[in-house]
Scaffold this active site. Sequence first.
Site, PDB file in Angstrom:
ATOM      1  N   HIS A 203       0.883  -1.262  -0.090  1.00  0.00           N
ATOM      2  CA  HIS A 203      -0.143   0.048  -0.166  1.00  0.00           C
ATOM      3  C   HIS A 203       1.059   1.281  -0.240  1.00  0.00           C
ATOM      4  O   HIS A 203       0.384   2.397  -0.263  1.00  0.00           O
ATOM      5  CB  HIS A 203      -0.899  -0.001   1.220  1.00  0.00           C
TER       6      HIS A 203
ATOM      7  N   ASP B 183      -4.364 -12.956   3.188  1.00  0.00           N
ATOM      8  CA  ASP B 183      -5.782 -12.246   3.847  1.00  0.00           C
ATOM      9  C   ASP B 183      -6.923 -12.993   2.828  1.00  0.00           C
ATOM     10  O   ASP B 183      -8.110 -12.404   3.329  1.00  0.00           O
ATOM     11  CB  ASP B 183      -5.873 -10.851   4.536  1.00  0.00           C
TER      12      ASP B 183
ATOM     13  N   HIS C 126      -6.580  -7.300  -0.276  1.00  0.00           N
ATOM     14  CA  HIS C 126      -6.363  -6.045  -0.638  1.00  0.00           C
ATOM     15  C   HIS C 126      -5.677  -5.540  -2.053  1.00  0.00           C
ATOM     16  O   HIS C 126      -4.589  -6.065  -2.038  1.00  0.00           O
ATOM     17  CB  HIS C 126      -5.970  -5.178   0.653  1.00  0.00           C
TER      18      HIS C 126
ATOM     19  N   ASP D 204      -2.904 -10.651  -2.495  1.00  0.00           N
ATOM     20  CA  ASP D 204      -3.505 -10.330  -1.300  1.00  0.00           C
ATOM     21  C   ASP D 204      -5.060  -9.990  -1.522  1.00  0.00           C
ATOM     22  O   ASP D 204      -5.279  -9.453  -2.512  1.00  0.00           O
ATOM     23  CB  ASP D 204      -2.774  -9.089  -0.754  1.00  0.00           C
TER      24      ASP D 204
END
Length: 324
Positions: A125, A245, A164, A162
């Site tokens: 991120h 995740d 996200h 991931d």
Amino acid sequence: MTTFLYTHASSLRHVTPEGHPERIDRIRAVNQILASAHFRDLVRREAPLGRDEDILRAHAYEHLERVRAMSPTEGFEYLDPDTAMSPGTLEAALRAVGAATAAVDAVFAGEADNAFCALRPPGHHAETRRAMGFCFFNQAAIAAHYARHVHGAERVAVVDFDVHHGNGTQEIFWSDAEMFYGSTHQMPLYPGTGSVQETGAGNIFNAPLRAGDGGEQFREAMGSVILPALDAFGPDLVVISAGFDAHHRDPLGSLQLTEEDFAWATLKLMEAAEIHCGGRIVSVLEGGYDLQGLSASVGIHVQALMRGNADFDDQPTDEEEDEL
């Protein structure tokens, strides 16, 4: 198959506020599974400190200086509401960078076929000028730029599974056609990026999934979008943003992947790397916040890197998982 494992005790000194999902227990769970006899053939290396010159290929000088300036001597300093620094954070973040660049050195030197960097904090991120989403420096993007500038790689790919979207990697690569970013992720979900319309310089390939999607939809997205684009790109190195995740146990997402889905994706990326770049893969740990899901997923991912096949009979027992 020779697989290097990069770790460092500083990952245990990056403290987050009470109740924060990106916590020390994550790396304890990873260390525990990788310390078992199933992984005795891993070649273990201590992560060096990342160097400013390597960070600055992916991040602005102002960003690096802000992270340094915010490093506290006690308590916490917040770079955003989710991203806090403790006194041990800066070293941990720099070691995560150093692991990624050392892993690139190892695979280009032929010392290792591939490598896994088991450190925290995560990185995907982190944008050119901003820390966010638990991330300070973008290890995957830094490793990609390092491979190009230090080892002469012409084309480097980052593949991210991931839950996200890796907005930071996408933003850093956005205008660079010699860098590839491919991502499967849940959408809508934090950070709000990752639509199929986001294509950069024709080098960005997003394959968003819906809440509740499982292995079938994940494998279809990888097989119809990410892997064909990766083959067409023809990378000199594959970097995996290995977030776990998307596992069905994870509290921060709603995808329903199993550890076998991560093994399948790892093997497919290994096949592509073998075709295009002599098998060179560097995998860096991103998310994964349920300890059992994280442990099992890391275990099967690393076994795939070590063995290059789907023989995963040596997964942790129920008793081993109950210790987490």
